[in-house]
Design a protein around this motif. Structure first.
Motif, PDB file in Angstrom:
ATOM      1  N   ALA A 104     -48.227 -57.723  13.743  1.00 39.93           N
ATOM      2  CA  ALA A 104     -47.738 -56.341  13.903  1.00 39.93           C
ATOM      3  C   ALA A 104     -46.793 -56.203  15.097  1.00 39.93           C
ATOM      4  CB  ALA A 104     -48.908 -55.372  14.009  1.00 39.93           C
ATOM      5  N   PRO A 105     -47.147 -56.720  16.280  1.00 44.07           N
ATOM      6  CA  PRO A 105     -46.189 -56.638  17.388  1.00 44.07           C
ATOM      7  C   PRO A 105     -44.883 -57.401  17.112  1.00 44.07           C
ATOM      8  CG  PRO A 105     -48.368 -57.100  18.247  1.00 44.07           C
ATOM      9  CD  PRO A 105     -48.443 -57.198  16.754  1.00 44.07           C
ATOM     10  N   VAL A 106     -44.959 -58.470  16.347  1.00 46.70           N
ATOM     11  CA  VAL A 106     -43.743 -59.224  16.017  1.00 46.70           C
ATOM     12  C   VAL A 106     -42.816 -58.365  15.154  1.00 46.70           C
ATOM     13  CG1 VAL A 106     -42.857 -61.239  14.774  1.00 46.70           C
ATOM     14  CG2 VAL A 106     -44.794 -61.488  16.333  1.00 46.70           C
ATOM     15  N   PHE A 107     -43.367 -57.593  14.225  1.00 44.76           N
ATOM     16  CA  PHE A 107     -42.551 -56.666  13.442  1.00 44.76           C
ATOM     17  C   PHE A 107     -41.930 -55.601  14.343  1.00 44.76           C
ATOM     18  CE2 PHE A 107     -44.993 -58.075   9.602  1.00 44.76           C
ATOM     19  CZ  PHE A 107     -43.891 -58.529   8.899  1.00 44.76           C
ATOM     20  N   LEU A 108     -42.660 -55.182  15.353  1.00 49.89           N
ATOM     21  CA  LEU A 108     -42.124 -54.214  16.310  1.00 49.89           C
ATOM     22  C   LEU A 108     -40.917 -54.805  17.044  1.00 49.89           C
ATOM     23  CD1 LEU A 108     -42.268 -51.511  17.762  1.00 49.89           C
ATOM     24  CD2 LEU A 108     -43.973 -52.509  19.291  1.00 49.89           C
ATOM     25  N   ILE A 109     -40.996 -56.071  17.402  1.00 46.14           N
ATOM     26  CA  ILE A 109     -39.860 -56.741  18.052  1.00 46.14           C
ATOM     27  C   ILE A 109     -38.647 -56.733  17.124  1.00 46.14           C
ATOM     28  CG2 ILE A 109     -39.010 -58.961  18.933  1.00 46.14           C
ATOM     29  CD1 ILE A 109     -41.909 -59.481  19.913  1.00 46.14           C
ATOM     30  N   THR A 110     -38.870 -56.927  15.837  1.00 43.03           N
ATOM     31  CA  THR A 110     -37.780 -56.877  14.866  1.00 43.03           C
ATOM     32  C   THR A 110     -37.139 -55.488  14.838  1.00 43.03           C
ATOM     33  OG1 THR A 110     -38.924 -58.515  13.524  1.00 43.03           O
ATOM     34  CG2 THR A 110     -37.185 -57.271  12.447  1.00 43.03           C
ATOM     35  N   GLY A 111     -37.951 -54.462  14.884  1.00 44.96           N
ATOM     36  CA  GLY A 111     -37.425 -53.094  14.922  1.00 44.96           C
ATOM     37  C   GLY A 111     -36.639 -52.824  16.199  1.00 44.96           C
ATOM     38  N   ILE A 112     -37.140 -53.320  17.315  1.00 39.97           N
ATOM     39  CA  ILE A 112     -36.419 -53.152  18.582  1.00 39.97           C
ATOM     40  C   ILE A 112     -35.086 -53.897  18.522  1.00 39.97           C
ATOM     41  CG2 ILE A 112     -36.462 -53.655  21.055  1.00 39.97           C
ATOM     42  CD1 ILE A 112     -39.528 -53.193  20.948  1.00 39.97           C
ATOM     43  N   ALA A 113     -35.088 -55.079  17.907  1.00 41.56           N
ATOM     44  CA  ALA A 113     -33.840 -55.845  17.767  1.00 41.56           C
ATOM     45  C   ALA A 113     -32.813 -55.060  16.944  1.00 41.56           C
ATOM     46  CB  ALA A 113     -34.116 -57.200  17.132  1.00 41.56           C
ATOM     47  N   ALA A 114     -33.266 -54.381  15.910  1.00 41.96           N
ATOM     48  CA  ALA A 114     -32.353 -53.550  15.112  1.00 41.96           C
ATOM     49  C   ALA A 114     -31.809 -52.400  15.956  1.00 41.96           C
ATOM     50  CB  ALA A 114     -33.073 -53.010  13.874  1.00 41.96           C
ATOM     51  N   THR A 115     -32.657 -51.807  16.767  1.00 39.09           N
ATOM     52  CA  THR A 115     -32.225 -50.742  17.670  1.00 39.09           C
ATOM     53  C   THR A 115     -31.190 -51.264  18.657  1.00 39.09           C
ATOM     54  OG1 THR A 115     -34.374 -49.649  17.489  1.00 39.09           O
ATOM     55  CG2 THR A 115     -33.005 -49.050  19.381  1.00 39.09           C
ATOM     56  N   LEU A 116     -31.403 -52.472  19.163  1.00 34.26           N
ATOM     57  CA  LEU A 116     -30.432 -53.068  20.087  1.00 34.26           C
ATOM     58  C   LEU A 116     -29.083 -53.271  19.405  1.00 34.26           C
ATOM     59  CD1 LEU A 116     -32.692 -55.667  21.933  1.00 34.26           C
ATOM     60  CD2 LEU A 116     -31.747 -53.546  22.865  1.00 34.26           C
ATOM     61  N   GLY A 117     -29.104 -53.594  18.134  1.00 38.62           N
ATOM     62  CA  GLY A 117     -27.858 -53.724  17.384  1.00 38.62           C
ATOM     63  C   GLY A 117     -27.113 -52.395  17.305  1.00 38.62           C
ATOM     64  N   VAL A 118     -27.845 -51.323  17.035  1.00 35.36           N
ATOM     65  CA  VAL A 118     -27.240 -49.993  16.979  1.00 35.36           C
ATOM     66  C   VAL A 118     -26.656 -49.627  18.345  1.00 35.36           C
ATOM     67  CG1 VAL A 118     -27.761 -47.521  16.763  1.00 35.36           C
ATOM     68  CG2 VAL A 118     -28.676 -49.142  15.099  1.00 35.36           C
ATOM     69  N   LEU A 119     -27.425 -49.876  19.397  1.00 34.11           N
ATOM     70  CA  LEU A 119     -26.958 -49.550  20.747  1.00 34.11           C
ATOM     71  C   LEU A 119     -25.720 -50.364  21.115  1.00 34.11           C
ATOM     72  CD1 LEU A 119     -30.436 -49.340  22.531  1.00 34.11           C
ATOM     73  CD2 LEU A 119     -28.927 -47.426  21.947  1.00 34.11           C
ATOM     74  N   SER A 120     -25.710 -51.634  20.739  1.00 33.29           N
ATOM     75  CA  SER A 120     -24.545 -52.484  21.020  1.00 33.29           C
ATOM     76  C   SER A 120     -23.301 -51.959  20.313  1.00 33.29           C
ATOM     77  CB  SER A 120     -24.810 -53.922  20.574  1.00 33.29           C
ATOM     78  OG  SER A 120     -25.799 -54.504  21.354  1.00 33.29           O
ATOM     79  N   ASN A 121     -23.457 -51.560  19.071  1.00 36.16           N
ATOM     80  CA  ASN A 121     -22.324 -51.013  18.320  1.00 36.16           C
ATOM     81  C   ASN A 121     -21.801 -49.725  18.948  1.00 36.16           C
ATOM     82  OD1 ASN A 121     -22.196 -53.063  16.433  1.00 36.16           O
ATOM     83  ND2 ASN A 121     -23.580 -52.029  15.016  1.00 36.16           N
TER      84      ASN A 121
END
Length: 156
Positions: free
Chosen positions: A20-37
């Motif tokens: 479950a925490p690993v899936f959370l890391i995946t979601g945070i990574a997607a958020t980082l992509g949005v922020l980078s863009n």
């Protein structure tokens, strides 16, 4: 059942708990992509405005460019804060996963540490999303003030 089989089953439970925490890391990574863009778009726009500012001699035009550059700077600060908080959140989630395994391997009780790291990770993520929301508000406020759509007739 021998202790080796019990140990393997216990490790399987730890792995299931860590998923479950690993899936959370995946979601945070997607958020980082949005922020980078978003940050890349802000940076591109700021560079474009700076080039225009260097060649323009019209005072009123330069003043409007400077106003928009200030707005972009505020937006970039919000994105920077959101990005930093998201990364810290992801690091704490990684610490949660690591502590889960250390707790099992070393047979020590790290439940308070695990819970504290997870709560802190969620708090950081909440503040990161609030900072992103602040940046979106700044962006829409800039649009409403006519910085972006000044030449479009919105009376329809």
């Amino acid at each position: 059942m021998n202790s080796e089989v019990i140990n393997i089953l216990t490790m399987a439970k730890v792995i299931q708990t860590a998923v479950a925490p690993v899936f959370l890391i995946t979601g945070i990574a997607a958020t980082l992509g949005v922020l980078s863009n978003r940050l890349a778009r802000i940076t591109d726009r700021a560079r474009q405005l700076e080039r225009k500012l260097k060649v323009s001699i019209d005072e009123d035009f330069n003043k409007s460019l400077t106003t928009e550059l200030r707005a972009l700077l505020k937006r970039s600060r919000c994105i920077h804060i959101a990005f930093s908080l998201s990364v810290l959140s992801a690091l704490l989630v990684c610490a949660v996963v690591m502590c889960l395994f250390l707790s099992h391997i070393q047979s020590i009780n790290l439940s308070v540490t695990i819970a504290s790291c997870f709560v802190a990770a969620m708090a950081l993520l909440i503040f990161a999303f609030l900072s992103l929301l602040g940046e979106v508000f700044l962006a829409t406020r800039s649009m409403r003030r006519g910085m972006i759509f000044a030449d479009i007739d919105l009376s329809d």
